[in-house]
Design an enzyme around this catalytic site. Structure first.
Site, short mmCIF file in Angstrom:
data_model
loop_
_atom_site.label_atom_id
_atom_site.label_comp_id
_atom_site.label_asym_id
_atom_site.label_seq_id
_atom_site.Cartn_x
_atom_site.Cartn_y
_atom_site.Cartn_z
N THR A 69 40.32 -56.37 -8.51
CA THR A 69 40.48 -55.57 -7.29
C THR A 69 41.42 -56.25 -6.29
O THR A 69 42.35 -55.64 -5.79
CB THR A 69 39.12 -55.31 -6.62
OG1 THR A 69 38.24 -54.74 -7.58
CG2 THR A 69 39.25 -54.35 -5.45
N ASP B 293 38.41 -66.88 -14.07
CA ASP B 293 37.61 -67.01 -12.84
C ASP B 293 36.24 -67.63 -13.12
O ASP B 293 35.69 -68.35 -12.30
CB ASP B 293 37.44 -65.63 -12.17
CG ASP B 293 36.83 -64.59 -13.09
OD1 ASP B 293 37.15 -64.58 -14.30
OD2 ASP B 293 36.01 -63.77 -12.62
N THR C 291 20.84 -37.63 0.11
CA THR C 291 21.58 -38.07 -1.09
C THR C 291 22.12 -39.48 -0.95
O THR C 291 21.97 -40.32 -1.85
CB THR C 291 22.76 -37.09 -1.35
OG1 THR C 291 22.23 -35.77 -1.35
CG2 THR C 291 23.42 -37.38 -2.67
N GLY D 31 36.96 -65.20 -19.03
CA GLY D 31 37.70 -64.94 -17.79
C GLY D 31 37.96 -66.26 -17.09
O GLY D 31 37.04 -67.04 -16.90
N THR E 69 34.74 -57.23 -8.98
CA THR E 69 34.84 -55.89 -9.58
C THR E 69 33.68 -55.74 -10.56
O THR E 69 33.00 -54.71 -10.59
CB THR E 69 36.18 -55.77 -10.34
OG1 THR E 69 37.22 -56.16 -9.44
CG2 THR E 69 36.40 -54.36 -10.83
N ASP F 278 28.77 -64.05 -9.25
CA ASP F 278 30.02 -63.71 -8.58
C ASP F 278 30.13 -62.19 -8.44
O ASP F 278 30.26 -61.46 -9.44
CB ASP F 278 31.21 -64.28 -9.39
CG ASP F 278 32.54 -64.10 -8.66
OD1 ASP F 278 32.65 -63.20 -7.81
OD2 ASP F 278 33.48 -64.86 -8.98
N1 LIG Z 1 32.54 -58.35 2.38
C1 LIG Z 1 32.48 -57.28 1.57
N2 LIG Z 1 31.77 -56.20 1.93
C2 LIG Z 1 31.70 -55.12 1.14
N3 LIG Z 1 32.29 -55.03 -0.05
C3 LIG Z 1 33.00 -56.07 -0.46
C4 LIG Z 1 33.13 -57.26 0.30
N4 LIG Z 1 33.88 -58.14 -0.38
C5 LIG Z 1 34.21 -57.52 -1.52
N5 LIG Z 1 33.68 -56.29 -1.57
C6 LIG Z 1 33.81 -55.31 -2.65
O1 LIG Z 1 33.53 -55.91 -3.86
C7 LIG Z 1 34.46 -55.47 -4.84
C8 LIG Z 1 35.12 -56.62 -5.48
O2 LIG Z 1 35.67 -57.48 -4.54
P1 LIG Z 1 36.47 -58.77 -4.95
O3 LIG Z 1 35.59 -59.96 -4.80
O4 LIG Z 1 37.73 -58.82 -4.18
O5 LIG Z 1 36.74 -58.49 -6.51
P2 LIG Z 1 37.71 -59.12 -7.56
O6 LIG Z 1 37.61 -60.63 -7.43
O7 LIG Z 1 37.19 -58.64 -8.87
O8 LIG Z 1 39.09 -58.63 -7.27
C9 LIG Z 1 35.46 -54.58 -4.20
O9 LIG Z 1 35.17 -53.28 -4.61
C10 LIG Z 1 35.24 -54.78 -2.72
O10 LIG Z 1 35.36 -53.54 -2.06
C1 LIG Z 2 34.33 -60.31 -16.30
C2 LIG Z 2 35.62 -60.13 -15.54
C3 LIG Z 2 36.13 -58.71 -15.74
C4 LIG Z 2 35.33 -60.35 -14.04
O1 LIG Z 2 36.51 -60.12 -13.32
P1 LIG Z 2 36.54 -59.77 -11.74
O2 LIG Z 2 35.32 -59.02 -11.40
O3 LIG Z 2 36.59 -61.09 -11.02
O4 LIG Z 2 37.81 -59.02 -11.52
C5 LIG Z 2 36.67 -61.19 -15.97
O5 LIG Z 2 36.14 -62.47 -15.84
C6 LIG Z 2 37.15 -60.98 -17.40
O6 LIG Z 2 38.01 -60.17 -17.64
N1 LIG Z 2 36.58 -61.75 -18.36
C7 LIG Z 2 36.97 -61.74 -19.76
C8 LIG Z 2 35.76 -61.70 -20.65
C9 LIG Z 2 34.77 -62.83 -20.44
O7 LIG Z 2 34.79 -63.54 -19.42
O8 LIG Z 2 33.93 -63.05 -21.33
K LIG Z 3 34.97 -62.56 -10.11
#
Ligand SMILES: Nc1ncnc2c1ncn2[C@@H]1O[C@H](COP(=O)(O)OP(=O)(O)O)[C@@H](O)[C@H]1O
Ligand SMILES: CC(C)(COP(=O)(O)O)[C@@H](O)C(=O)NCCC(=O)O
Ligand SMILES: [K+]
Length: 258
Positions: free
Chosen positions: A10, A109, A184, A107, A132, A129
């Site tokens: 994201t 991360d 809802t 991943g 997304t 963590d």
């Molecule tokens: N402080 C927050 N409050 C509400 N939603 C959040 C916040 N931080 C992140 N999000 C939501 O969590 C989701 C993933 O965020 P993020 O950590 O940036 O993901 P990624 O590392 O996968 O890109 C997004 O949909 C974002 O809208």
């Molecule tokens: C699980 C994830 C989609 C999480 O990604 P994020 O939510 O940080 O965007 C990423 O770490 C990924 O693509 N992993 C590959 C498969 C694995 O970690 O086993």
């Molecule tokens: K992550």
């Protein structure tokens, strides 16, 4: 100075580490089509705005989106003359090798989270963590990533309800007043909020049971405080954990002359 780039599905986050602290952290949405020039325009505008003039000598990248890495490499090379370390690539050393099935990809991360958490807390821990996806990344006694759990992300789950059901609106997550919703939106928020509380508790308990050990639980990601409001789910919340992990892996490469 070290530029750390954490690219999730994201959002993409840039942080500058001056060797002691993060000078700044900037966030943009992840787009695989963004060019190196577009990254620089965005980044330099924010640096100017905050009157930060960094001397970037090193770059490290973790990306869960493989396609963005090419343009980030070009960005690093063109604007800073730096060849970046890319976590998960063979030329980026890791303090501990992941112990997973042969041929599987982890991943980056998640590897970075395990390294960052081990550096701060020692081994035997679970990183939750909220990205997304919501991942549970397990680090062994020596800090190696040893596996984990991938669950749908909080916003992804809410979006899925909205996308699949004609009468369900787009809603944002918050803690609902009651479990039994009387409209809802409240019903949907309850399903996700309390469902997630249950998911986090159950998965962490089962991981501990399976490994027959008590384990520290560290939460990261923007939504961690929301879930921690209600119950004692985590030992600690560390919003900068992934960035910290990137500095740890970078330091390890430097110490090993890479
Ligand atoms: N402080 C927050 N409050 C509400 N939603 C959040 C916040 N931080 C992140 N999000 C939501 O969590 C989701 C993933 O965020 P993020 O950590 O940036 O993901 P990624 O590392 O996968 O890109 C997004 O949909 C974002 O809208
Ligand atoms: C699980 C994830 C989609 C999480 O990604 P994020 O939510 O940080 O965007 C990423 O770490 C990924 O693509 N992993 C590959 C498969 C694995 O970690 O086993
Ligand atoms: K992550």
């Amino acid at each position: 100075m070290l530029l750390c780039i954490d690219c999730g599905n994201t959002n993409t986050v840039f942080s500058i580490w001056d060797g002691e602290k993060f000078l700044c952290t900037f966030r943009t949405s992840t787009h695989h089509a963004r060019t190196s020039d577009a990254y620089f325009t965005w980044f330099s505008t924010l640096l100017n705005h905050h009157r930060i003039e960094p001397d970037i000598t090193d770059v490290i990248i973790s990306s869960t989106v493989p396609r963005v890495v090419f343009n980030l490499r070009v960005f690093s090379d063109q604007y800073y003359g730096v060849r970046p370390y890319v976590v998960g690539k063979p030329d980026c050393l890791l303090p501990q090798q992941p112990r997973v099935d042969q041929g599987t990809t982890v991943g980056p991360d998640r590897i970075v989270n395990a390294a960052g958490a081990f550096d701060r807390h020692g081994g035997n821990l679970i990183v939750v963590d909220f990205g997304t996806a919501t991942t549970f990344d397990v680090a062994g006694r020596d800090g190696a990533y040893v596996g984990g759990v991938i669950a749908p992300g909080v916003n992804l789950s809410l979006e899925a309800l909205h996308m699949a059901a004609a009468a369900l609106p787009h809603v944002d997550i918050t803690k609902p007043q009651r479990v039994v919703g009387t409209n809802t939106v409240a019903c949907m928020q309850s399903g996700i909020f309390w469902g997630y509380i249950g998911l986090i508790k159950e998965i962490c308990a089962r991981i501990k049971e399976e490994r027959d050990q008590d384990m520290k639980i560290i939460a990261t990601g923007g939504l961690a405080p929301l879930f921690a409001q209600t119950e004692d789910l985590f030992d600690v919340i560390e919003p900068d954990l992934t960035m910290h992990g990137l500095t740890v892996i970078h330091k390890y490469n430097k110490e090993n002359d890479n």
